[in-house]
Design a protein around this motif. Structure first.
Motif, short mmCIF file in Angstrom:
data_model
loop_
_atom_site.label_atom_id
_atom_site.label_comp_id
_atom_site.label_asym_id
_atom_site.label_seq_id
_atom_site.Cartn_x
_atom_site.Cartn_y
_atom_site.Cartn_z
N CYS A 57 34.68 -122.39 22.53
CA CYS A 57 35.05 -123.48 23.42
C CYS A 57 34.63 -124.83 22.83
O CYS A 57 35.39 -125.80 22.87
CB CYS A 57 34.40 -123.26 24.79
N CYS A 58 33.43 -124.91 22.27
CA CYS A 58 32.96 -126.14 21.65
C CYS A 58 33.81 -126.53 20.44
O CYS A 58 34.15 -127.70 20.25
CB CYS A 58 31.51 -126.01 21.24
N CYS A 59 34.16 -125.54 19.63
CA CYS A 59 35.01 -125.81 18.46
C CYS A 59 36.38 -126.30 18.89
O CYS A 59 36.92 -127.24 18.28
CB CYS A 59 35.14 -124.55 17.60
N MET A 60 36.92 -125.70 19.93
CA MET A 60 38.22 -126.17 20.45
C MET A 60 38.12 -127.61 20.94
O MET A 60 39.03 -128.40 20.73
CB MET A 60 38.70 -125.25 21.58
N GLY A 61 37.01 -127.93 21.61
CA GLY A 61 36.80 -129.30 22.07
C GLY A 61 36.74 -130.31 20.94
O GLY A 61 37.20 -131.43 21.07
N LEU A 62 36.16 -129.90 19.83
CA LEU A 62 36.07 -130.79 18.68
C LEU A 62 37.41 -130.94 17.95
O LEU A 62 37.74 -132.02 17.45
CB LEU A 62 35.02 -130.27 17.68
N LEU A 63 38.17 -129.85 17.89
CA LEU A 63 39.41 -129.85 17.12
C LEU A 63 40.60 -130.44 17.86
O LEU A 63 41.54 -130.95 17.24
CB LEU A 63 39.74 -128.43 16.65
N LEU A 64 40.60 -130.34 19.17
CA LEU A 64 41.77 -130.80 19.94
C LEU A 64 41.58 -132.20 20.50
O LEU A 64 40.56 -132.68 20.76
CB LEU A 64 42.06 -129.83 21.09
#
Length: 126
Positions: A119-126
């Motif tokens: 979830c954190c990685c998605m927040g950073l990438l999107l």
């Protein structure tokens, strides 16, 4: 940067932190074999819960102020924290003479941390 993922992390840390703080014995029973818990174990479990709740406060600030730098810092911090905790849980689970219930511990603690990292990685990438 997507604030939706940051909101999900904020809610999950706040909820699970509150559960660890308010119901330490119940939360420990989800991870361990049938044992009795001493006051030190309960205290440290509540301390863990309080830490999760307090960590979520910086996320709350980042969400309300729409501060992108603070949001990025929060997401990266959560990733680092979750990775370290995941390694510690894995090592604790590998021990032969452990009180951890190996099946419950994987499902209850580790799975949540993996979802948190994603979830954190998605927040950073999107």
């Amino acid at each position: 940067m997507n604030f939706l993922f940051l909101k999900l992390i904020f809610i999950s840390y706040l909820v699970f932190g509150s559960l660890w703080l308010l119901y330490p014995k119940k939360m420990l029973q989800q991870n361990t074999e049938d044992v009795t818990y001493n006051n030190i174990t309960i205290h440290m479990t509540q301390t863990f819960g309080l830490t999760l709740v307090l960590v979520s406060s910086s996320t709350y600030y980042a969400i309300n102020t729409k501060n992108r730098n603070m949001a990025k810092y929060c997401l990266i911090s959560y990733i680092i924290y979750s990775c370290i905790l995941l390694i510690l849980q894995y090592n604790a689970n590998k021990q032969d003479n452990t009180l951890w219930n190996k099946k419950k511990h994987y499902c209850f603690g580790m799975l949540g941390l993996v979802f948190s990292i994603i979830c954190c990685c998605m927040g950073l990438l999107l």
